[in-house]
Enzyme design. Structure first.
Site, PDB file in Angstrom:
ATOM      1  N   GLU A 125       0.841  -1.194   0.000  1.00 39.72           N
ATOM      2  CA  GLU A 125       0.000   0.000   0.000  1.00 39.72           C
ATOM      3  C   GLU A 125       0.879   1.248   0.000  1.00 39.72           C
ATOM      4  OE1 GLU A 125      -2.159  -0.674   3.601  1.00 39.72           O
ATOM      5  OE2 GLU A 125      -2.725  -2.657   2.894  1.00 39.72           O
TER       6      GLU A 125
ATOM      7  N   LEU B  32      -5.879  -2.027  -0.623  1.00 43.32           N
ATOM      8  CA  LEU B  32      -5.643  -2.051   0.825  1.00 43.32           C
ATOM      9  C   LEU B  32      -6.061  -3.414   1.381  1.00 43.32           C
ATOM     10  CD1 LEU B  32      -6.955   0.900   3.047  1.00 43.32           C
ATOM     11  CD2 LEU B  32      -6.003  -1.220   3.882  1.00 43.32           C
TER      12      LEU B  32
ATOM     13  N   GLU C 144      -4.051  -6.637   3.342  1.00 50.08           N
ATOM     14  CA  GLU C 144      -2.796  -7.265   3.781  1.00 50.08           C
ATOM     15  C   GLU C 144      -2.745  -8.737   3.417  1.00 50.08           C
ATOM     16  OE1 GLU C 144      -4.817  -5.490   5.701  1.00 50.08           O
ATOM     17  OE2 GLU C 144      -3.702  -3.648   6.104  1.00 50.08           O
TER      18      GLU C 144
ATOM     19  N   GLN D  16       2.271  -1.804   6.071  1.00 51.81           N
ATOM     20  CA  GLN D  16       2.550  -0.413   6.430  1.00 51.81           C
ATOM     21  C   GLN D  16       3.001  -0.216   7.885  1.00 51.81           C
ATOM     22  OE1 GLN D  16      -0.650   2.471   5.373  1.00 51.81           O
ATOM     23  NE2 GLN D  16       0.782   2.699   3.691  1.00 51.81           N
ATOM     24  N   PHE D  17       2.380  -0.929   8.784  1.00 50.83           N
ATOM     25  CA  PHE D  17       2.778  -0.945  10.194  1.00 50.83           C
ATOM     26  C   PHE D  17       2.612  -2.376  10.697  1.00 50.83           C
ATOM     27  CE2 PHE D  17       1.704   3.480   9.655  1.00 50.83           C
ATOM     28  CZ  PHE D  17       2.575   4.162  10.484  1.00 50.83           C
TER      29      PHE D  17
ATOM     30  N   ILE E 296      -0.422  -6.203  10.454  1.00 48.11           N
ATOM     31  CA  ILE E 296       0.029  -7.424   9.766  1.00 48.11           C
ATOM     32  C   ILE E 296      -0.930  -8.593  10.006  1.00 48.11           C
ATOM     33  CG2 ILE E 296       1.469  -8.608  11.510  1.00 48.11           C
ATOM     34  CD1 ILE E 296       3.708  -8.659   9.332  1.00 48.11           C
TER      35      ILE E 296
ATOM     36  N   PRO F 136      -4.138  -9.358   9.481  1.00 46.42           N
ATOM     37  CA  PRO F 136      -4.934  -9.989   8.423  1.00 46.42           C
ATOM     38  C   PRO F 136      -4.078 -10.906   7.539  1.00 46.42           C
ATOM     39  CG  PRO F 136      -5.473  -7.671   8.577  1.00 46.42           C
ATOM     40  CD  PRO F 136      -4.262  -7.905   9.456  1.00 46.42           C
TER      41      PRO F 136
ATOM     42  N   HIS G 270      -0.208   1.285  15.915  1.00 47.22           N
ATOM     43  CA  HIS G 270       0.951   1.724  15.128  1.00 47.22           C
ATOM     44  C   HIS G 270       2.260   1.489  15.887  1.00 47.22           C
ATOM     45  CE1 HIS G 270      -2.130   3.794  12.800  1.00 47.22           C
ATOM     46  NE2 HIS G 270      -1.246   4.191  11.928  1.00 47.22           N
TER      47      HIS G 270
END
Lengths: 334, 355
Positions: free
Chosen positions: A37, A66, A68, A90-91, A95, A97, A137
């Site tokens: 993403e 979008l 994962e 992204q973070f 993770i 999913p 995050h």
């Protein structure tokens, strides 16, 4: 430590070293594909992939929907076909999913097909707290992945290692979870070899030599641990600081050798204490070096709570003060 | 695409059955949401708040839809529904506190709003569950999920809608299609011509509405709620795609100039919901200069008071992070709490805090 001999370097931050590592490997090997993403036109939300889209085009730097599980599952298929995907999550807090795909498929594709299909991919994700980020995050859940056979888990703590370990991860024939300490993405610069540069997986680094106590850490906690070690040195306590760099497989030899020299140990990690890697390192020392042990092994860790929102996160993360206190407990034990 | 007011505020559909004061309240909520958003972005820029996701441009879909819900209904928001959850009962300072990093913010015991879902689309199946529970209990509460266009790519979106369709749950799934999932445009999110069309796959109705038309979003949501709230009959869920635009960045940590054309932003600004509704209300004699001025003043005061209240809320005690992890703290948590107390006694808070 490093497998190359050249001396030409660039002064880079850790996140720039990620980019340099990706770029160098993409130039070397046309099968390396970056996807995720916002990795393309936007250059990544942390700018880790900046410029790659322009240089390599949208067939090799792919902005995905979008999703994962979709990103990692697609990467598994690409890897089985023969490409070298490097998906970005992204973070780390996002993770989960993709967890099913990583655990149920990436980790065991080789085993289930007796080597017919393999999964040479690198799942990159920024991890850890301390940047006043919103919820989900700040996670540091490396233990989830270390627990899974078939995966390798890498966390660098310096720019040069970041480039070198990332290159080795991309060249590795098995799936690697590559966690980047975003707290220190831009905290300092270091000379990083230009061009191809690899640092072997599975080898810890001795960041500081010392004779009184072995302190094991990795990633973003390496810096407060080094600060604590310097403060303790002023009091006459010499810490040997081991940066594990690869959490799976662990470098048992370096871990054990240091302990047999000092007889005392502490582990520093920001992940929650229970079920964290500190317990595994303690167990290794018990198994291999019980008779060298002169004090209980101390764990200086995050608490067994969700990472709090930022008003309290400084209390959650091990600070140099907390690390010093923990190490003193070990050193003072008689 | 359903529309009641066109881009200039001209009536092009049937206006909803709302009293004059309700229409003015709708307008006031739009103005409040816009001003709150501007102040929140400024607070972040001044270092008085953490990362914040702006909503400007999306006021109509949030306010219009939330006004179609009753207090007993539930909202499962994403992280950008500041206006919707405020209309449903959270105070502005409740909302600010969350983005100021306080665990006490973002929820209330007396308001049916789940905490902001920061991972994407995870609240969609929660909404199905809330709605199924309401049905199993014989209640007539409806559950409404809010999520963005990016969320429709996630597995949770599909799983949540599928279960909702199978079990006839009283739910409304409201997609705030704001055109962008950070830097990825709607066209790269899905090859479906519309997001509302995805409803077909789950055997439920899908409807596309002009998300910057506050009257249309109210009316479409009201109809969906009515279809869901059918005591003794077969409730049906609805997927609403509210087509809109976020004027600003994805969050205050994002720079949209890297991936977005300014002309596109200007084009969407022409559809701004606030002047649109204002023109309609003025031309139908429901609003005049004096009322608008009064609303402007009161909105400013309300937001300033909320900021003051939030900023005057003391930093939570470190103990708060150990509270509510379990109903009964585990032995390990008790030990860790005590250890932190000893450390603070020995070194003081300055040894921990970086600021």
């Amino acid at each position: 430590m490093s497998t190359d001999t050249q001396t030409e370097t660039q002064n880079l931050t850790l996140v720039q070293a990620v980019r340099d590592g990706l770029r160098t490997e993409m130039q070397r090997d046309g099968d390396v594909i970056v996807l995720g993403e916002d990795v393309g036109k936007n250059g990544g939300v942390f700018r880790a992939t900046e410029g790659l889209y322009e240089e390599f085009g949208d067939d090799r730097v792919i902005d995905t929907p979008l999703a994962e599980s979709g990103i990692v599952g697609t990467s598994i298929g690409m890897a089985a076909y023969g490409l070298r995907p490097v998906p970005e999550i992204q973070f780390m807090g996002f993770i989960y999913p993709a967890f099913d795909q990583i655990i149920s498929h990436a980790a065991r594709l080789r085993t289930r097909t007796r080597g017919r299909f393999t999964c040479p991919m690198v799942v990159r994700a920024p991890y850890g707290g301390g940047i006043r980020a919103p919820e989900h995050h700040s996670e540091s859940k490396e233990a989830f992945f270390v627990h899974e056979p078939g995966l390798k888990v890498v966390i660098p703590s310096t720019p040069a290692d970041t480039k070198g370990l990332l290159a080795s991860a991309i060249r590795d024939p098995d799936p690697v979870i590559f966690l980047e300490p975003k707290l220190i993405y831009r905290a300092f610069r270091e000379d990083v070899p230009t061009g191809e540069h690899t640092v072997p997986l599975g080898e810890a680094a001795v960041r500081r030599e010392g004779s009184d106590v072995s302190v094991y850490t990795w990633g973003a906690m390496t810096r407060p641990t080094m600060e604590a070690a310097e403060n303790l040195a002023a009091e006459g306590v010499e810490c040997e600081v081991i940066d594990l760099r690869t959490l799976s497989p662990l470098d048992r030899e370096t871990i054990v050798d240091s302990f047999e020299k000092t007889g005392r140990a502490a582990v520093v990690h920001e992940a929650p204490r229970t079920g964290g890697l500190g317990g595994e390192i303690t167990a290794i020392l018990q198994e291999e070096s019980l008779l060298y042990q002169e004090a209980p092994i101390e764990r200086i860790t995050g608490f067994d709570t969700p990472v709090p929102l930022y008003a309290l996160e400084d209390y959650y993360l091990p600070s140099p003060t907390r690390i010093e206190d923990g190490i003193r407990e070990v050193v003072d034990f008689r | 695409m359903v529309q009641v007011l066109d881009e200039s505020g001209e009536l092009v559909g049937d206006p909803p059955d709302l009293a004059d004061d309700e229409l003015v309240a709708l307008y006031r909520h739009l103005r409040l949401a816009r001003h709150f958003d501007e102040r929140a972005v400024n607070l972040q820029r001044q270092g008085r708040m953490g990362t914040y996701p702006p909503l400007a441009g999306q006021e109509a879909a949030q306010v219009g839809s939330a006004m179609a819900l009753d207090d007993r209904d539930w909202i499962a928001p994403s992280y950008r529904e500041h206006a919707a959850v405020h209309v449903h009962g959270l105070s502005l300072s409740d909302i600010l506190l969350y983005w100021m990093g306080h665990g006490a913010g973002g929820w209330r015991t007396d308001v049916n709003v789940l905490p902001a879902a920061v991972p994407i689309a995870t609240q969609v199946p929660h909404t199905t569950g809330l709605a199924l529970a309401s049905k199993l209990r014989g209640h007539d509460a409806v559950a409404c999920a809010y999520f963005g266009d990016g969320a429709t790519s996630e597995g949770d979106f599909h799983e949540g809608l599928n279960v909702a369709g199978v079990f006839d749950v009283p739910a409304v799934f409201l997609c705030n299609n704001n055109g962008w999932a950070i830097s990825v445009p709607r066209e790269r999110q899905t090859a479906s011509p519309t997001l509302a069309g995805k409803a077909v796959a789950y055997g439920i109705d899908g409807v596309q509405v002009d998300g910057m038309d506050p009257l249309a979003t109210y009316e479409v949501t009201r109809a969906a709620v009515e279809k869901a709230r059918t005591p003794g009959e077969r409730p049906r869920p609805t997927l609403i795609e509210a087509v809109q635009y976020r004027f600003g960045a994805h969050t205050t940590a994002d720079d949209p100039t890297v991936y977005r054309d300014e002309a596109e932003v200007a084009e969407w600004r022409r559809r701004d919901p606030i002047p649109r509704l204002e023109r309609f209300l003025r031309e139908t004699g429901r609003l005049d200069d004096e009322t608008v001025e009064g609303i402007e003043t009161s909105v400013r005061e309300q937001v300033s008071e909320a900021i003051e209240r939030a900023e005057n809320t003391a930093r939570p005690e470190p103990d708060a992070m150990f509270d509510d992890v379990y109903a009964e703290p585990s032995p390990a948590l008790r030990d860790q709490r005590a250890a932190l107390h000893r450390l603070r006694d020995r070194h003081g808070d300055d040894a921990f805090l970086k600021e």
